[in-house]
Design an enzyme around this catalytic site. Structure first.
Site, PDB file in Angstrom:
ATOM      1  N   SER A   1       0.846  -1.196   0.000  1.00 17.58           N
ATOM      2  CA  SER A   1       0.000   0.000   0.000  1.00 17.58           C
ATOM      3  C   SER A   1       0.879   1.242   0.000  1.00 17.58           C
ATOM      4  CB  SER A   1      -0.866  -0.021   1.269  1.00 17.58           C
ATOM      5  OG  SER A   1      -1.533   1.204   1.444  1.00 17.58           O
ATOM      6  N   LYS A   2       0.474   2.276  -0.718  1.00 18.19           N
ATOM      7  CA  LYS A   2       1.195   3.548  -0.631  1.00 18.19           C
ATOM      8  C   LYS A   2       0.576   4.284   0.554  1.00 18.19           C
ATOM      9  CE  LYS A   2       2.758   7.348  -3.578  1.00 18.19           C
ATOM     10  NZ  LYS A   2       4.146   7.457  -3.104  1.00 18.19           N
TER      11      LYS A   2
END
Ligand code: PMP
Length: 299
Positions: A157-158
């Protein structure tokens, strides 16, 4: 250079479906996203009026939220349209775009099931680091912080929270006079810089670490394809820190960094060479093509 604070600028920010004057885009201090880092974001670039790989960024944003257990309340089509609209509304054609989604203020504790999910999209001019002197290159210090294992943090995930170690590493590198940090992973193998993926040339081949615990960047994948289009051999593998002195060229790839040559990692020096120069030029040409042309080239 004088800093222009990010909360005191002219322009418009898209926020939960409305265009808000820049200075009014303020958040309550008791937002879950601020206290518990329950936020995910994107970094995109618009070239000559086209946002490069917009749908891929939007899909990663939605996926980043899902990994953190929330659903952004807009479709990919709506998010794409909002990104395009905010660039247009700010009168920009070449710009950086920053969508961010976060949990709101309904609950402020570790559990946040009832919080609403917000989305804001801002944009501003962010020219390339080097302007005309693209081959100059950056110097990287070795980070002491490591990229965590995928079962220790949501590494695909960013997610805002993952940038805590990035900022610590970058500050430490800057304190030693470097531009950025080379980060290793939890096993001690080469990972990436604080905001871009890393590439190494070994024996004329392009090698890059397998993205098992950090972002498989959109620029990274693009550069790998560009290299293959040039009949270069591209190898994705574990890269040991002991191998670093043997590399003949090193470069970074990321939306903000674009293709950035590296001229030092710690005490090892590198001379940005022909492979870096070719891929940098190919990337520059690609991002300025229309989305139709980019799709046609499948790059
Ligand atoms: N790693 C990190 C930590 C980043 O912040 C970025 C920038 N988003 C990247 C890699 C490169 O990703 P992309 O090419 O998709 O911008």
């Amino acid at each position: 250079m004088a800093l222009i604070p990010f909360d005191d600028r002219d322009g418009w920010i898209w926020w939960d479906g409305a265009m808000v004057p820049w200075r009014d885009a303020k958040l309550h201090v008791l937002s879950h996203g601020l206290h518990y880092a329950s936020g995910v974001f994107e970094g995109e670039r618009c070239y000559a009026g086209n946002i490069f790989k917009l749908r891929e960024h939007t899909e990663r944003l939605i996926q980043s939220g899902r990994i953190l257990g929330f659903e952004i309340p807009y479709t990919a089509e709506e998010i794409d349209a909002a990104c395009i609209e905010v660039v247009r509304r700010n009168g920009l054609t070449d710009a950086y775009i920053r969508p961010i989604a976060w949990r709101g203020s309904e609950q402020l504790a570790v559990s946040a099931q009832q919080t609403t999910i917000h989305l804001a999209i801002a944009t501003w001019g962010w020219p390339n680091l080097f302007g005309d002197n693209r081959m100059k290159g950056v110097r990287l210090g070795m980070a002491k912080w490591k990229r965590p294992a995928p079962d220790t943090a949501p590494t695909a995930s960013k997610a805002a929270g993952l940038y805590m170690i990035g900022t610590l590493s970058k500050h430490a590198a800057e304190a030693e006079g470097f531009d950025d940090a080379m980060m290793l992973d939890y096993k001690g193998d080469v990972a990436e810089a604080t905001g871009a993926n890393a590439f190494f040339v070994f024996d004329g081949e392009v090698h890059t670490p397998t993205p098992a615990c950090f972002l498989d960047g959109i620029t990274r994948r693009t550069v790998m394809r560009l290299a293959k289009n040039r009949q270069m051999k591209v190898v994705e593998r574990t890269i040991k820190v002991e191998e670093l002195p043997r590399a003949t060229e090193v470069f970074l790839a990321g939306t903000a960094a674009e293709v950035t040559p590296v001229r030092a990692i710690g005490e090892h020096s590198y001379t940005p060479g022909a492979i870096t120069e070719t891929l940098l030029a190919d990337y520059e040409a690609l991002v300025r093509m229309s989305p139709d042309e980019v799709a046609k080239r499948a790059a």
